[in-house]
Motif scaffolding. Sequence first.
Motif, mmCIF file in Angstrom:
data_model
loop_
_atom_site.group_PDB
_atom_site.id
_atom_site.type_symbol
_atom_site.label_atom_id
_atom_site.label_comp_id
_atom_site.label_asym_id
_atom_site.label_seq_id
_atom_site.Cartn_x
_atom_site.Cartn_y
_atom_site.Cartn_z
ATOM 1 N N GLU C 161 47.858 52.515 43.288
ATOM 2 C CA GLU C 161 46.717 51.701 43.306
ATOM 3 C C GLU C 161 45.683 52.615 42.644
ATOM 4 N N GLU C 162 45.685 54.043 42.750
ATOM 5 C CA GLU C 162 44.951 54.972 42.094
ATOM 6 C C GLU C 162 45.242 54.732 40.547
ATOM 7 N N ALA C 163 46.135 54.436 40.188
ATOM 8 C CA ALA C 163 46.315 54.520 38.454
ATOM 9 C C ALA C 163 46.015 52.881 38.207
ATOM 10 N N GLY C 164 45.397 52.182 38.967
ATOM 11 C CA GLY C 164 44.772 50.883 38.640
ATOM 12 C C GLY C 164 45.983 49.676 38.931
ATOM 13 N N VAL C 165 46.937 50.007 39.681
ATOM 14 C CA VAL C 165 48.139 48.889 39.898
ATOM 15 C C VAL C 165 47.389 48.114 41.138
ATOM 16 N N THR C 166 47.266 46.671 40.926
ATOM 17 C CA THR C 166 47.016 45.535 41.893
ATOM 18 C C THR C 166 47.978 45.409 42.941
ATOM 19 N N PHE C 167 47.826 45.314 44.168
ATOM 20 C CA PHE C 167 48.714 44.845 45.220
ATOM 21 C C PHE C 167 48.183 43.779 45.611
ATOM 22 N N ASP C 168 48.600 42.509 45.328
ATOM 23 C CA ASP C 168 48.010 41.218 45.707
ATOM 24 C C ASP C 168 48.878 40.467 47.002
ATOM 25 N N ARG C 169 48.226 40.281 47.964
ATOM 26 C CA ARG C 169 49.146 39.723 49.214
ATOM 27 C C ARG C 169 50.041 38.775 48.822
#
Lengths: 261, 261, 261, 261
Positions: C161-169
């Motif tokens: 997430e820190e690197a900009g990756v999105t975690f979408d439910r």
Amino acid sequence: MGNTGGWQKMIEEISIRYLDCFRDKHLVDPIMIEGLPGIGQVGKLVAEYMIHMLGAEKIGEIHSIYFPPQVILDENGLARLARNELYFYRASGKDLIFLVGDHQSTSNEGHYLLADQYCEIAEELKVLRIYTLGGFGVGHLVNEPRVLGAVNRAELRPELEEAGVTFDRNEPGGGIIGAAGLMLGLSAQRGIDAACLMGETSGYLVDPMSAANVLATLAKLINVPVDPTKLNDRASEMEKVIEGLVEGNKMQKDEELSYIG
Amino acid sequence: MGNTGGWQKMIEEISIRYLDCFRDKHLVDPIMIEGLPGIGQVGKLVAEYMIHMLGAEKIGEIHSIYFPPQVILDENGLARLARNELYFYRASGKDLIFLVGDHQSTSNEGHYLLADQYCEIAEELKVLRIYTLGGFGVGHLVNEPRVLGAVNRAELRPELEEAGVTFDRNEPGGGIIGAAGLMLGLSAQRGIDAACLMGETSGYLVDPMSAANVLATLAKLINVPVDPTKLNDRASEMEKVIEGLVEGNKMQKDEELSYIG
Amino acid sequence: MGNTGGWQKMIEEISIRYLDCFRDKHLVDPIMIEGLPGIGQVGKLVAEYMIHMLGAEKIGEIHSIYFPPQVILDENGLARLARNELYFYRASGKDLIFLVGDHQSTSNEGHYLLADQYCEIAEELKVLRIYTLGGFGVGHLVNEPRVLGAVNRAELRPELEEAGVTFDRNEPGGGIIGAAGLMLGLSAQRGIDAACLMGETSGYLVDPMSAANVLATLAKLINVPVDPTKLNDRASEMEKVIEGLVEGNKMQKDEELSYIG
Amino acid sequence: MGNTGGWQKMIEEISIRYLDCFRDKHLVDPIMIEGLPGIGQVGKLVAEYMIHMLGAEKIGEIHSIYFPPQVILDENGLARLARNELYFYRASGKDLIFLVGDHQSTSNEGHYLLADQYCEIAEELKVLRIYTLGGFGVGHLVNEPRVLGAVNRAELRPELEEAGVTFDRNEPGGGIIGAAGLMLGLSAQRGIDAACLMGETSGYLVDPMSAANVLATLAKLINVPVDPTKLNDRASEMEKVIEGLVEGNKMQKDEELSYIG
């Protein structure tokens, strides 16, 4: 009896049976020629024509559970399993081994297993070179079909080009599918040279014209003359049939026009 | 417990279970008759009719992971695995072994493995001849369906022709698919004689008419009389149904015409 | 010779061959990056671009009967089997192992066997982390494609997430299919950390725009700078092509309207 | 390194892993309840609802190369392999083992191998009876869905009928496909009693109404009360949704008529 206990698979996935006539035959610089069914039946036409014209001798049969699950009937109602066959011909200074047959594999994995088995046969027989034959479907009628080539070692290319084989940067774009292709890749792993000759063909019809060109090229390459007359005759007949179809089509269109008019 | 370690396949790919009643039965010149599901259900109709009319006794069951993955329910809701069955009938001077069942293989490779297993059974039981039964789909209604033949040894043909079997140079053109075909090819490798009887049929309907003809021919060949009355009755009923369909179709067309008129 | 007896499968279902150049190479904290063909070719574009820009060295080849049964021709007509490849690059403080190639498995079971083999390679090479790359098809053009993530251990998420990756439910709802997904699940069983980076993409076109975003994210995560210029250029070109298509489509609609008008 | 030599399949075709919590658990008269995905998700709804309401404890996981080749993501982006699961619940006087999961087999043969493995688990755990749960698709909405039954031993039927299960001579006509069916047939071979409960359902929608009926029947049969409130609530909601759809459809038709008028 009750349960007969552990079932054992009796049938082999692929079985090779050499005929007795082939026992102890000492081979001289053998070349293998593969002509299994495929696009335009080009490879099959060439190899079976050569077997017929040279009077090659049948030396073996290959059966497999990867062939379609059916028997084939001859004109007398005699049934036999779908199979591939090996034929032998002693040319001057070299022996030819032909691989022909009814079918290729029905499954992807079977294609690999069968093609590797064909290469295993080539290795066992100490084959120096494999020629795989096929058609290259272009989707339209071809007036002067070229013979396209592929090799499994870069050094083989000049020899093929000298015999008139075209190497086209872009064709065949999608690679070569089935035994004609896989045998190139799999024989390379065994250190056997292999080349593929592909006759351009529409892809819609059995194509003796394309086959005649492949035959001429192959005969030059292996330096074994094969009288092409009968194949050319068949090609001429086919040409007339197609001309008839085209003409008929044109006439029909003309009629339609006159009808409208 | 943690990981239970190496998984072991418990189920056999093909399992044969003989019933206890069949223990130690001494067979006399056995003939195997295969009538599995297929075109027009012709083979199945003949073999199951014979089992019923002769009062043949069930002697074994075959299960396989190559059959469809389902259970079949009887009228009481009792479930059983899809299966093939073996039946036994002692005729005068010869024993009959019937192979019937719910399904053929769902995969190409399974067809080979199952058909070879059927031939293995034939070899174990010292079967002298195999008759495989099937339908030959012609794509249209047939008024007087012939019985077409195929053999796995040329010498078998005259005997079949004498019994009225037709050997047609061109039919069936595409070979014979499934167990009825493969058993001819695979039993030849084991030295067992086999013939296939195919009743002509449309291919669209279950066809007791075609089956009645195959039955008459087979009964003559094995010299075991089977009263065909009930099968003929069913064929007559079927004929009326079809006449009705054709008539209805014709009437509908007449109506359409009168409507236009 | 008669029957040659028991056939033996010579070809391996999956074969791994390391090149001699890789012999005795001592790996430092290796990271594996998988970029096999898939949706929008996103993963393949990223991994092959990195190999090209970093000048990674080829160290191995993987062949399998689960790949399509064909050879691929290079521009000189040299044929080779469909294959996957391993590349090696020594970055500062860590080694990168790339897994790229022509195809994924043609069968469901083959997908599992191949993905497990890739994890076996990772385990043999003592890989610390696996990044699998792919596209996530949304069915329409995406202006600012996100990079979606998945992990095989919950603790890996914050770093991504820190690197900009999105975690979408809710995305990707249907799970991740093929090697990019299976390697996450199968490496977990071997105690290897793995994360999947998926670039949003239409799913209809090869998508260098989406790939450029995945590349930027991955470079940040592994702290190995890769000049993105050429991939961005390609993305810009692609954007123009698409704009042209959309424009053309709009113009066509306008024309249709004016024609109606 | 050169060629690494003989490839070895590391992954098991089917793997069962019991959690440590299950070690040394002594089971009392265990009953197995299978509720894998299927028609209307009826079986899955019932078994997962029971697990949830009873607070059953997870005791094992099953992975297989016959499941679809994909990972499934939870809401946090954590990936896991497609799997089936075993749950345990100690009821008064008997233990329940639930078999639930993401998928059934993708291949016919895999269906047999997996279902036999489930029966192997049942045998290992000394299961006294197996209940397999499923939906029976009728192709139209059903107002008062019945629970249809099938058994693997005739003597089991009266007990089921007493609990309200319908045995219909003609339904399900085509047999029972997949695990719910195969487990009946395969457990019979191991001497384990098994019954299948099928809720009538349209086959087009996830059907909590049908599931509620199956739940009520099963609870009666195993004499383990399960509060059906939440499943009934869900069924009521679903009913409103469907009424809305039907109403909307009717309104649309009325509008169409008024538009014509």
